[in-house]
Design a protein around this motif. Structure first.
Motif, short mmCIF file in Angstrom:
data_model
loop_
_atom_site.label_atom_id
_atom_site.label_comp_id
_atom_site.label_asym_id
_atom_site.label_seq_id
_atom_site.Cartn_x
_atom_site.Cartn_y
_atom_site.Cartn_z
N VAL A 101 0.83 -1.21 0.00
CA VAL A 101 0.00 0.00 0.00
C VAL A 101 0.86 1.26 0.00
O VAL A 101 0.54 2.24 -0.65
N SER A 102 2.00 1.19 0.72
CA SER A 102 2.80 2.40 0.83
C SER A 102 3.76 2.57 -0.35
O SER A 102 4.52 3.53 -0.39
N SER A 103 3.72 1.64 -1.33
CA SER A 103 4.58 1.80 -2.51
C SER A 103 3.90 2.71 -3.52
O SER A 103 2.75 2.52 -3.85
N SER A 104 4.66 3.70 -4.00
CA SER A 104 4.02 4.64 -4.92
C SER A 104 4.56 4.52 -6.35
O SER A 104 4.10 5.19 -7.24
N SER A 105 5.56 3.66 -6.54
CA SER A 105 6.05 3.46 -7.91
C SER A 105 6.24 1.97 -8.15
O SER A 105 6.29 1.17 -7.20
N GLU A 106 6.38 1.58 -9.41
CA GLU A 106 6.62 0.18 -9.74
C GLU A 106 7.89 -0.34 -9.08
O GLU A 106 7.94 -1.47 -8.60
N GLU A 107 8.92 0.52 -9.06
CA GLU A 107 10.20 0.10 -8.49
C GLU A 107 10.05 -0.20 -7.00
O GLU A 107 10.49 -1.22 -6.50
N GLU A 108 9.39 0.74 -6.30
CA GLU A 108 9.18 0.55 -4.86
C GLU A 108 8.36 -0.70 -4.59
O GLU A 108 8.66 -1.48 -3.69
N LEU A 109 7.32 -0.88 -5.39
CA LEU A 109 6.45 -2.04 -5.20
C LEU A 109 7.23 -3.33 -5.45
O LEU A 109 7.12 -4.28 -4.68
N VAL A 140 11.56 -10.16 -9.09
CA VAL A 140 10.25 -9.71 -9.57
C VAL A 140 10.41 -9.25 -11.01
O VAL A 140 11.21 -8.37 -11.31
N LEU A 141 9.68 -9.93 -11.90
CA LEU A 141 9.71 -9.56 -13.31
C LEU A 141 8.37 -8.93 -13.65
O LEU A 141 7.32 -9.47 -13.32
N LEU A 142 8.41 -7.77 -14.29
CA LEU A 142 7.17 -7.11 -14.68
C LEU A 142 7.11 -6.97 -16.19
O LEU A 142 8.14 -6.85 -16.85
N THR A 143 5.89 -7.01 -16.72
CA THR A 143 5.75 -6.87 -18.17
C THR A 143 5.92 -5.40 -18.55
O THR A 143 5.52 -4.50 -17.81
N LYS A 163 6.56 -7.93 -22.69
CA LYS A 163 7.74 -8.74 -22.38
C LYS A 163 8.14 -8.55 -20.93
O LYS A 163 7.93 -7.48 -20.35
N LEU A 164 8.74 -9.63 -20.34
CA LEU A 164 9.12 -9.57 -18.94
C LEU A 164 10.49 -8.91 -18.79
O LEU A 164 11.41 -9.20 -19.54
N ALA A 165 10.60 -8.03 -17.80
CA ALA A 165 11.91 -7.45 -17.49
C ALA A 165 12.08 -7.44 -15.98
O ALA A 165 11.11 -7.28 -15.24
N LEU A 166 13.32 -7.64 -15.53
CA LEU A 166 13.61 -7.67 -14.09
C LEU A 166 13.35 -6.29 -13.48
O LEU A 166 13.89 -5.29 -13.93
N ALA A 167 12.49 -6.24 -12.45
CA ALA A 167 12.18 -4.96 -11.82
C ALA A 167 12.84 -4.82 -10.46
O ALA A 167 13.13 -3.72 -10.01
N ALA A 168 13.07 -5.94 -9.78
CA ALA A 168 13.75 -5.89 -8.48
C ALA A 168 14.26 -7.28 -8.14
O ALA A 168 13.77 -8.28 -8.65
N GLY A 169 15.24 -7.32 -7.24
CA GLY A 169 15.79 -8.60 -6.78
C GLY A 169 16.85 -9.12 -7.73
O GLY A 169 17.32 -8.40 -8.61
N GLU A 170 17.20 -10.38 -7.51
CA GLU A 170 18.24 -10.99 -8.34
C GLU A 170 17.70 -12.21 -9.02
O GLU A 170 16.96 -12.99 -8.44
N ARG A 171 18.09 -12.37 -10.28
CA ARG A 171 17.64 -13.52 -11.04
C ARG A 171 18.85 -14.32 -11.45
O ARG A 171 19.50 -14.01 -12.43
N ALA A 224 -1.96 -10.49 -17.76
CA ALA A 224 -0.74 -10.81 -17.05
C ALA A 224 0.10 -9.56 -16.87
O ALA A 224 0.24 -8.76 -17.80
N SER A 225 0.63 -9.36 -15.66
CA SER A 225 1.43 -8.16 -15.45
C SER A 225 2.83 -8.47 -14.94
O SER A 225 3.65 -7.57 -14.81
N GLY A 226 3.11 -9.73 -14.64
CA GLY A 226 4.46 -10.06 -14.18
C GLY A 226 4.53 -11.45 -13.57
O GLY A 226 3.56 -12.20 -13.57
#
Lengths: 464, 272
Positions: free
Chosen positions: A153-161, A180-183, A188-196, A252-254
């Protein structure tokens, strides 16, 4: 006189608890009759055997890793719960007290053990334990969901979320690593946070297309489906993977990928919980994305995609502040189209819109990446140039005038479109400080000078 | 003149590291298994003090370790424990270390030394098992049900056993100081962490890692060891290239307590 106990032998053999003596490495050397009665063994079956062999497998591990080490170190243990397996195969829950006694001379020590039948207590405790585990599990369930939802709830951007999803999954499911991969806009999926770890895309694509959580619970399961990934995970010291899709209202979003350092068994509840967190994440993602679209709509011109008046004002304010700090000039270029009204009146709004879009495209491709182009309203356009003095800004203005004046395909040649341009430059050191509105006014006035002196020309002023 | 960067010593308090013996001697580090603490080595470690720099430590969750350092994600596999060992070696800047690991810590040593062999000189694995649960073509000695039964046994013994309830459980509610002493004496372990450690230990499968060991390795195997049967010790021996295998006269799973002299002698003979 009451008769006293006279036979210690009888007292030992028929004491109301089981008695047993063991060597310090756990071999049975003596047992009493009570123990034999309870368990159904003959003494000859037991003497010379390891005590641990009489225990259930779970108790064996506990006895060898905990009961015996503590007993040998401490010299005594009390009320250790161990379950015996009787001769007929039934279980006998017991509580055990043991002490180590030293022997005379070189003889090794002995362990004396008293065994109490704890069947009743065990039944009661089992109920207690079952309900406690259920309570703990549902408490944990709620805790994981609450933590996740308040972080989302307190995340205001995709990166924060995306970062919040990584943390929630790591904590909630003890994952060694989370990605976390987001479309993106093209799906297409792209890495948004974390390690893959690893490059082989597999579980994520499977989760995305099936909209189901993909569970690969050990190295073999990974290897069967994705051999390259299995090798890559091994070198990253990981073994198991789950891939949970994110989707909102059918789209689908991620995908959330959780990696685990050992083989993990996931029961239905664990997967349900992961999916519940993923649902919350999906909703939060939809909210953040909608917010971003609304923000874009509020700041960008719908027709041309250029910055609108609100955004231009903010950008100009930032540019002036930067210029003041770095002692660089800031230029504002104001363009008004000549001949646009005729196009609109005679060829219609569709053609007029087409001209505006084409002019926007040409402005965008002519200015420097650091410049900001915007639509001020109607057929008025603006370009903000950071770090541009009057000469540089005039040169940019002339280039813009050239590109705007070039023929536009689909518009007949007799409808010529050109630009009357006004440039206002703020130079720290020369100019007084100025508000964005004031600079807009000055550029607008300069533009009118161009318009009134024959159109299709540039007039530049420096703020006094 | 070069100045070495300061060593990160946070691992030393986290893992309650104790150093004794000969400061100039070759380092020897003892790692305890599931269910106990560094106390497990108290009949073995002193025999090395005249010649070796002796390092003892507690895994996080056991003994005098820092319980606040417990991170479930990190310790959800034996790699988390292996990383701690590497950090201890680094904090003390040890090289050519002899690592002696009992029970599950045998595999912790295997994982640490395969991840970064540079600080290890020898491995001594006491009662090792790379996988406790049977598999196709592999006998570990246990089934998955057995592991669930262990978790029941743990719960049966730790029902409500937290530091504030211990005096009541021990029947010493009138003498709280006695209860305190009992939980604070030998081999204290945090019940919640013990439960997770048990699950991690008994669900690990590190058979694949054995062939990667490059450090000279001694395997000490007991008779009648229910936790790590002889076939498992022999499997470990067959998988670690060039390893030595010694069958002890000792029985059971804890020769470091039941036959410390034999354990000391075999380690010393191997290192000589």
């Amino acid at each position: 006189m009451t008769q006293l106990e006279t036979s210690f032998e009888d007292l030992y053999e028929h004491s109301p608890c089981g008695h047993m003596s063991l060597t310090t490495d756990g071999m049975i050397v003596r047992v009493n009759s009570t123990f034999l009665d309870w368990t159904g063994y003959a003494a000859a079956d037991l003497v010379g055997r390891p005590f641990a062999e009489l225990l259930t497998r779970g108790s064996q591990i506990f006895a060898e890793t905990r009961y015996l080490p503590v007993l040998l170190l401490e010299g005594a243990v009390k009320e250790v719960a161990l379950t015996l397996v009787c001769a007929d195969g039934s279980d006998l829950p017991t509580l055990v007290n043991s002490v180590v006694v030293e022997q005379a001379g070189e003889e090794p020590g002995l362990i004396r053990t008293a065994v109490f039948d704890a069947t009743d207590r065990q039944n009661y405790e089992r109920d207690l334990l079952t309900s406690r585990r259920q309570a703990e599990a549902s408490e944990e369930h709620v805790r994981v969901l609450q933590r996740a939802s308040s972080a989302f709830v307190s995340s205001s951007s995709e990166e924060e979320l995306a970062e919040a999803i990584v943390e929630s999954m790591r904590h909630g499911f003890a994952a060694a690593s989370v990605a976390v991969l987001l479309t993106d806009e093209s799906g297409k999926l792209a890495l948004a946070a974390g390690e893959r770890p690893g490059s082989e895309e597999g579980p994520e694509l499977e989760a995305l297309s099936s909209r189901q959580t993909v569970v690969l619970s050990d190295r073999r399961a990974v290897r069967d489906r994705y051999p390259t990934l299995a090798d890559e995970l091994k070198s990253a010291r990981l073994e198991a993977v789950t891939a949970t899709p994110l989707s909102f209202e059918g789209a689908a979003s991620g995908v959330v990928l959780c990696y685990y350092g050992r083989a993990r068994s996931f029961d239905g509840d664990a997967i349900d919980l992961q999916e519940a967190v993923a649902r919350q994440a999906s909703e939060a993602l939809a909210r953040v994305r909608l917010q971003r679209r609304l923000e874009r709509m509020a700041l960008f011109d719908q027709l041309t995609g250029l910055a609108n008046r609100q955004l231009l004002k903010v950008r100009l304010e930032e540019a002036l502040a930067t210029g003041q700090r770095t002692h660089h000039s800031t230029a504002l270029i104001f363009l008004d189209l000549d001949g646009f009204k005729t196009v609109n009146d005679e060829l219609g709004h569709v053609a007029g819109d087409e001209v505006l879009r084409e002019v926007a495209t040409r402005l965008r491709s002519t200015i420097r990446p650091s410049d900001v182009a915007g639509r001020f309203g109607g057929d008025e356009f603006v370009v903000i140039c950071e770090d541009a003095d009057v000469d540089a800004a005039s040169a940019v203005a002339e280039r813009l005038r050239d590109v705007v004046g070039a023929p536009i395909s689909g518009i007949p040649d007799e409808f010529t479109v050109s630009a009357s341009i006004g440039v206002a430059v703020h130079s720290p050191g020369i100019s007084q400080s100025v508000t964005p509105d004031r600079l807009f006014d000055l550029a607008d006035t300069a533009m009118y000078t161009s318009k009134n002196s024959g159109k299709n020309r540039t007039t530049a002023v420096i703020v006094a | 003149m070069t100045i070495a960067p300061p060593l990160d010593t946070s691992a030393l308090s986290r893992n309650n590291v104790k150093i004794s013996g000969n400061p100039a001697g070759r380092p020897i580090i003892f790692a305890h298994g599931f269910g106990c603490s560094q106390e497990m080595w108290r009949l073995v470690a002193p025999a090395f003090e005249s010649d070796y720099k002796v390092v003892l430590f507690d895994h996080v969750g056991a003994g005098g370790s820092d319980l606040t350092a417990y991170d479930r994600s990190k310790y959800d596999s034996l790699h988390g424990y292996a990383d701690d060992v590497l950090e201890i070696l680094e904090a003390l800047d040890l090289s050519d270390a002899v690592y002696v690991g009992h029970s599950v810590s045998a595999m912790v040593g295997v994982l640490a030394s395969t991840h970064d062999p540079s600080r290890f000189g020898s491995l001594v694995l006491v009662g090792p098992s790379p996988r406790y649960v049977d598999d196709v073509d592999y006998t570990g000695g246990f089934s998955q049900d057995d592991i669930d039964a262990l978790l029941d046994a743990l719960d049966a013994n730790y029902l409500g056993w937290s530091s504030d309830l211990a005096p009541l459980i021990m029947g010493n509610s009138g003498q709280p100081e006695l209860g305190e002493e009992l939980t604070a004496s030998f081999c204290t372990i945090d019940p919640a962490i013990a439960r997770h450690f048990a699950r991690v230990t008994f669900s690990s499968d590190n058979r694949d890692d054995l062939k990667d060991v490059v450090t000279p390795t001694l395997i000490l195997q007991c008779n009648d060891d229910i936790i790590a049967p002889r076939v498992v010790g022999e499997f470990v021996h067959s998988q670690i290239p060039g390893s030595s295998f010694v069958m002890l006269a000792a029985t059971g799973h804890c020769p470091n307590l039941s036959s410390p002299d034999e354990v000391v002698k075999e380690i010393q003979d191997y290192l000589r």
